[in-house]
Design an enzyme around this catalytic site. Structure first.
Site, mmCIF file in Angstrom:
data_model
loop_
_atom_site.group_PDB
_atom_site.id
_atom_site.type_symbol
_atom_site.label_atom_id
_atom_site.label_comp_id
_atom_site.label_asym_id
_atom_site.label_seq_id
_atom_site.Cartn_x
_atom_site.Cartn_y
_atom_site.Cartn_z
ATOM 1 C CG ASP A 18 -2.044 0.979 1.149
ATOM 2 O OD1 ASP A 18 -2.288 1.521 0.047
ATOM 3 O OD2 ASP A 18 -2.688 1.225 2.187
ATOM 4 C CG HIS A 35 0.635 1.895 -9.736
ATOM 5 N ND1 HIS A 35 0.270 1.485 -8.475
ATOM 6 C CD2 HIS A 35 -0.448 2.564 -10.238
ATOM 7 C CE1 HIS A 35 -0.974 1.873 -8.222
ATOM 8 N NE2 HIS A 35 -1.431 2.530 -9.275
ATOM 9 C CG LEU A 129 10.114 -17.030 -3.095
ATOM 10 C CD1 LEU A 129 9.796 -17.128 -1.598
ATOM 11 C CD2 LEU A 129 10.596 -15.619 -3.446
#
Length: 240
Positions: A18, A35, A129
């Site tokens: 956020d 972004h 991962l």
């Protein structure tokens, strides 16, 4: 139920990323710049997760509510997602990262869905991962679709609904096969889950950081790991 634990590295860390818009506005930049800066923070976060031995990293990249944003911002977000799926997946593959998507993918246009499928297929055998991107995802919708699917399985005689338990429902969630998050982190100073992994976060440790996502880096990640190692996880058990 797991026993109390301390001093461990979380197996699964989930992030509510956020603050991109506020970061951009503070610099008099378009939201798209925020972004883009946030996408670079994603790369730093992935690198840090690998370095610390985290096995699953889930990023709340696009919520089901994000479709309500302006058409321009939705276009910018999906265009940025397409760019990274097309041009950055090879880098993830080289790092041994497996990519997995959860959410309502049908809301995305076919070309973008093809990029998602290609990325998942390319990295499917990687084990260093597992990077989970929550896209057009909502926690309540996930629970509803899981209940619907389990009811359908019950109608086919595959599940005894009279004796079904939490583990049975979990198998129909989009996160089936993954451990629940040990640690959920939200940046930007906001202190809420915003419909993110609601079922899965029942016993997660929570961390709310007063840092905007584009400013998040490896030092913040290391601090989170140190803080987590000092927590005692009781999973609802007694203290003392």
């Amino acid at each position: 139920m797991p026993s109390p634990t301390t001093g461990q590295t979380p197996q699964h860390v989930a992030f509510i990323m956020d603050g991109n818009g506020r970061w951009a506005r503070a610099r008099s930049l378009p939201v798209l710049a925020g972004h883009r800066a946030g996408a670079e923070s994603v790369r730093r976060c992935i690198h840090a997760a690998i370095e610390h031995g985290v096995q699953y990293l889930t990023l709340y990249a696009f919520s089901s509510e994000n479709w309500r944003r302006t058409p321009q911002e939705v276009y910018d977000l999906t265009t940025l997602l397409r760019f990274y799926l097309r041009h950055r997946v090879a880098e993830l593959h080289a790092q041994g990262v497996r990519l997995r998507m959860i959410g309502d993918m049908d809301r995305f246009e076919p070309g973008l869905r093809e990029e998602m499928t290609r990325a998942e297929g390319l990295t499917r055998h990687n084990t260093r991962l597992t990077l989970v991107l929550a896209l057009s995802y909502g926690g309540r919708a996930d629970i509803v679709q899981a209940a619907r699917r389990m009811a359908e399985a019950g109608a086919r005689g595959e599940v005894d609904l009279a004796s079904a338990d939490e583990a049975d429902l979990s198998r129909y969630l989009q996160t089936d096969g993954m451990p629940d998050p040990d640690l959920v982190v939200r940046t930007s100073g906001e202190c809420r889950l915003s419909n993110f992994l609601l079922w899965q976060c029942a016993y997660a440790e929570l961390a709310f950081l007063d840092v905007l996502w584009p400013d998040f880096d490896e030092t913040h990640f290391a601090t989170l790991m140190t803080d987590f190692a000092g927590r005692e996880r009781r999973f609802g058990g007694r203290t003392g």
